[in-house]
Design a protein around this motif. Structure first.
Motif, short mmCIF file in Angstrom:
data_model
loop_
_atom_site.label_atom_id
_atom_site.label_comp_id
_atom_site.label_asym_id
_atom_site.label_seq_id
_atom_site.Cartn_x
_atom_site.Cartn_y
_atom_site.Cartn_z
N SER A 17 1.01 -1.42 -0.28
CA SER A 17 0.08 0.10 -0.04
C SER A 17 0.72 1.40 -0.06
CB SER A 17 -0.97 0.44 1.64
OG SER A 17 -1.85 1.25 1.30
N ALA A 18 1.56 1.23 0.80
CA ALA A 18 2.80 2.01 1.31
C ALA A 18 3.50 2.25 -0.15
CB ALA A 18 3.04 2.26 1.87
N GLY A 29 3.73 3.35 -4.09
CA GLY A 29 3.39 3.11 -4.81
C GLY A 29 3.52 4.28 -5.82
N LEU A 30 2.95 4.77 -6.78
CA LEU A 30 3.50 5.79 -7.60
C LEU A 30 4.15 7.22 -6.68
CD1 LEU A 30 0.40 6.01 -9.99
CD2 LEU A 30 2.66 5.71 -10.21
N GLY A 31 3.32 7.15 -5.32
CA GLY A 31 4.18 8.61 -4.62
C GLY A 31 5.48 7.92 -4.15
N ASN A 32 6.16 6.83 -4.82
CA ASN A 32 7.31 6.95 -4.08
C ASN A 32 8.34 6.74 -5.74
OD1 ASN A 32 5.60 4.85 -2.44
ND2 ASN A 32 7.76 5.32 -1.54
N ILE A 40 -9.32 9.22 -4.51
CA ILE A 40 -7.40 8.90 -4.12
C ILE A 40 -7.48 8.28 -6.10
CG2 ILE A 40 -5.36 8.64 -4.30
CD1 ILE A 40 -5.63 10.08 -1.45
N TYR A 62 -5.45 8.41 -9.21
CA TYR A 62 -4.27 7.16 -9.17
C TYR A 62 -4.39 6.10 -10.64
CZ TYR A 62 -0.47 4.89 -6.24
OH TYR A 62 0.25 4.29 -5.90
N PHE A 112 0.73 11.01 1.83
CA PHE A 112 0.63 10.46 0.51
C PHE A 112 1.04 9.02 0.85
CE2 PHE A 112 0.48 9.47 -4.06
CZ PHE A 112 -1.05 9.15 -4.03
N SER A 113 2.51 9.51 0.94
CA SER A 113 3.51 7.75 0.29
C SER A 113 3.39 6.58 1.66
CB SER A 113 4.66 8.42 0.93
OG SER A 113 5.39 7.48 -0.06
N SER A 157 0.52 6.80 3.08
CA SER A 157 -1.39 5.64 2.99
C SER A 157 -1.59 6.14 4.08
CB SER A 157 -0.39 4.80 2.52
OG SER A 157 -0.36 4.12 1.52
N MET A 208 -6.39 7.34 4.87
CA MET A 208 -7.46 7.07 3.57
C MET A 208 -7.80 6.25 3.99
SD MET A 208 -4.64 8.33 0.80
CE MET A 208 -2.82 8.30 1.85
N CYS A 212 -7.38 3.64 4.97
CA CYS A 212 -6.42 2.56 3.68
C CYS A 212 -6.03 1.21 4.93
CB CYS A 212 -5.19 2.52 2.25
SG CYS A 212 -5.38 3.23 1.92
N SER A 252 -0.85 -0.69 -4.57
CA SER A 252 -1.55 0.49 -3.51
C SER A 252 -2.90 0.63 -3.99
CB SER A 252 -0.67 1.65 -3.97
OG SER A 252 0.54 2.03 -3.41
N SER A 298 -4.81 -0.91 -2.30
CA SER A 298 -5.02 -1.02 -0.84
C SER A 298 -6.10 0.35 -0.61
CB SER A 298 -4.10 -0.72 -0.10
OG SER A 298 -3.32 0.88 -1.00
N1 PFF Z 1 0.67 5.16 -1.07
C1 PFF Z 1 0.79 5.14 -1.87
C2 PFF Z 1 1.92 5.58 -3.20
O1 PFF Z 1 3.16 6.29 -2.08
O2 PFF Z 1 1.43 5.78 -3.60
C3 PFF Z 1 -0.25 5.76 -2.84
C4 PFF Z 1 -1.52 5.82 -1.69
C5 PFF Z 1 -1.71 4.44 -0.82
C6 PFF Z 1 -2.17 6.84 -1.67
C7 PFF Z 1 -3.03 4.58 -0.66
C8 PFF Z 1 -3.18 6.95 -0.76
C9 PFF Z 1 -3.73 5.04 -0.39
F1 PFF Z 1 -5.09 5.34 0.17
#
Ligand code: PFF
Length: 453
Positions: free
Chosen positions: A20-21, A23-26, A99, A103, A222-223, A225, A228, A230, A322, A325
């Motif tokens: 979950s953590a 993801g595209l965020g990273n 999101i 996303y 965001f990164s 999660s 939200m 999740c 992600s 989640s």
């Molecule tokens: N954490 C994920 C990322 O870093 O891309 C994105 C994400 C996952 C955002 C779950 C929100 C969430 F609820």
């Protein structure tokens, strides 16, 4: 309605939460933010935000989910019946759904780029900026890609917690970590890559201002999660002997390592190619990198092809784990609150997200003239509202809820598994939740809204 199940193993718990953590965020957002906010100084502020705010909040969401073993909305209803706190439960569910709508659009782009990379296109494009904008502004292809990744995610979620989420995380996460390791080695071996490392490691503290701090905090939430629904939802599937603090620590560590490794992959490569700049914005991985792949590997075609395929496969895997989640909180809510079949609940979430996702996707093309507040397109609006408004608001409410409203003993029992574990930092953890987190998040949030300007 189906019987509630738990994750089967501790490894499954960590990999699903890390999925979950990570993801595209990273891979997409973090390097972009680092590039736009001046490099190493941003990374330091980011790490502080993760340790001081992210970790305590993650543990708190775990406490709420694992204690109640319910979906996020019902969890708050059980812990604080008929009170205003219930709002946060619904906000969590709504934020995750919200999101997912945008996303999935970016996840769709990664699918398109993976296919193009496989066909050898990414490394032979003449003008990657034009390629990107022609693709994103065309009406159909991005939609198709978005629907395709949504259906992949749907397929996993419809299978349920153990056979779907846990099993696929156990396959995808190790593969993802392996690809990262391979890419880091490739990127470091490029001539001129030291400049990129310097950019990542030499802090320029004059760059730090409230905007940078807000971005770092937003990025950390965001990164990881956070706020939200999740983590809270996943934690509702944790077994009673899962170690919440340790799990949160492992997830935050994996997430931060992957983010920094993505910086390692991207910046040395970017700096080894003199004519592209590190602050190319969200187009970084879709515009800058294809140029980098081409210039750096132009003379050795197979390596360029391999690097590009691996990179976009990494992005797609990260996005999918992600998305799973973000899908689950609303699915779990619908299925438990309205006693639906999992299949039905999953379809409702998938189809509604596709419906709204279409607007986000078209905002790069036919709907690019439709503007909201401050001239934002649909896509910008979804990104802004979720990352800069819902996340801080959710973060404040969660910290106040666990810090002030929940019984101290209940929280202590949960983080120590009823005394079986020790947690010496418990007073610090509670202090952060009661004072530091709400005040810090609140100040930064108000500043962003322009109150101190
Ligand atoms: N954490 C994920 C990322 O870093 O891309 C994105 C994400 C996952 C955002 C779950 C929100 C969430 F609820």
């Amino acid at each position: 309605m189906e019987q509630r199940t738990n994750f089967h193993s501790k490894l499954g718990i960590i990999l699903a939460s890390a999925g979950s953590a990570v993801g595209l965020g990273n891979v997409w957002r973090f390097p972009t933010e680092v590039g736009e906010n001046g490099g190493a100084a941003f990374i330091l502020v980011y790490i502080l935000c993760v340790v001081l705010l992210g970790l305590p909040l993650m543990v708190s969401e775990f406490v709420i989910g694992r204690h109640t073993h319910k979906n996020t909305a019902d969890a708050y209803r059980q812990l604080a019946p008929r009170s205003g706190w219930v709002f946060q439960g619904y906000l969590g569910v709504f934020t995750s759904w919200f999101i997912l709508c945008y996303y999935s659009v970016v996840a769709g782009w990664t699918l398109k780029y993976l296919l193009s990379a496989l066909a050898g296109r990414v490394t032979t494009i003449d003008d990657s900026a034009a390629y990107f904008s022609t693709f994103t502004s065309s009406p159909w292809l991005p939609l198709l890609c978005m629907v395709a990744v949504m259906m992949m995610c749907h397929w996993v979620i419809a299978r349920g917690v153990q056979a779907g989420i846990e099993k696929s995380s156990k396959m995808m996460m190790p593969l993802l970590l392996l690809i990262i390791a391979v890419l880091v080695v490739c990127s470091f071996s490029m001539p001129g890559s030291e400049e990129g490392l310097r950019f990542l490691f030499k802090p320029d503290f004059s760059k730090i201002n409230s905007d940078v701090i807000l971005s770092a905090m937003g990025q950390a939430f965001f990164s990881l999660s956070i706020a939200m629904g999740c983590l809270c939802t996943y934690a509702s599937y944790f077994s009673d002997d899962a170690k919440l603090v340790k799990t949160a620590g492992s997830v935050a560590l994996i997430d931060t390592i992957v983010a920094i490794m993505s910086g390692f992959i991207i910046f040395p490569a970017v700096f080894s190619v003199a004519e592209v700049s590190p602050d190319a914005g969200p187009g970084l991985v879709f515009i800058t990198l294809p140029t980098v792949f081409q210039i750096a590997f132009g003379s050795v075609p197979f390596i360029g092809w391999f690097f590009a395929v691996m990179f976009y496969l990494l992005l797609l895997l990260a996005a999918l784990t992600s998305m799973m989640s973000i899908h689950e909180p609303t699915t779990a809510f619908l299925l438990e609150r309205f006693h639906l079949q999992r299949r039905t609940a999953t379809w409702i979430v998938t189809l509604s997200c596709i419906f709204v996702g279409v607007l986000c996707s078209l905002s790069f093309g036919p709907l690019s003239d439709v503007r909201f507040l401050f001239g934002m397109t649909f896509f910008d609006f979804f990104d802004f509202v979720s990352a800069k408004i819902f996340l801080p608001v959710g973060g404040i409410i969660i910290s106040l809820f666990v810090g002030w409203r929940l019984d101290r003993q209940l929280v202590f029992d949960e983080v120590t598994n009823h005394g079986a574990l020790t947690f010496r930092l418990f007073p610090v953890y509670r202090f952060i939740l009661r004072w530091l987190a709400p005040i810090a998040i609140g100040l930064i949030f108000l500043n962003e809204l322009g109150l101190f300007k």
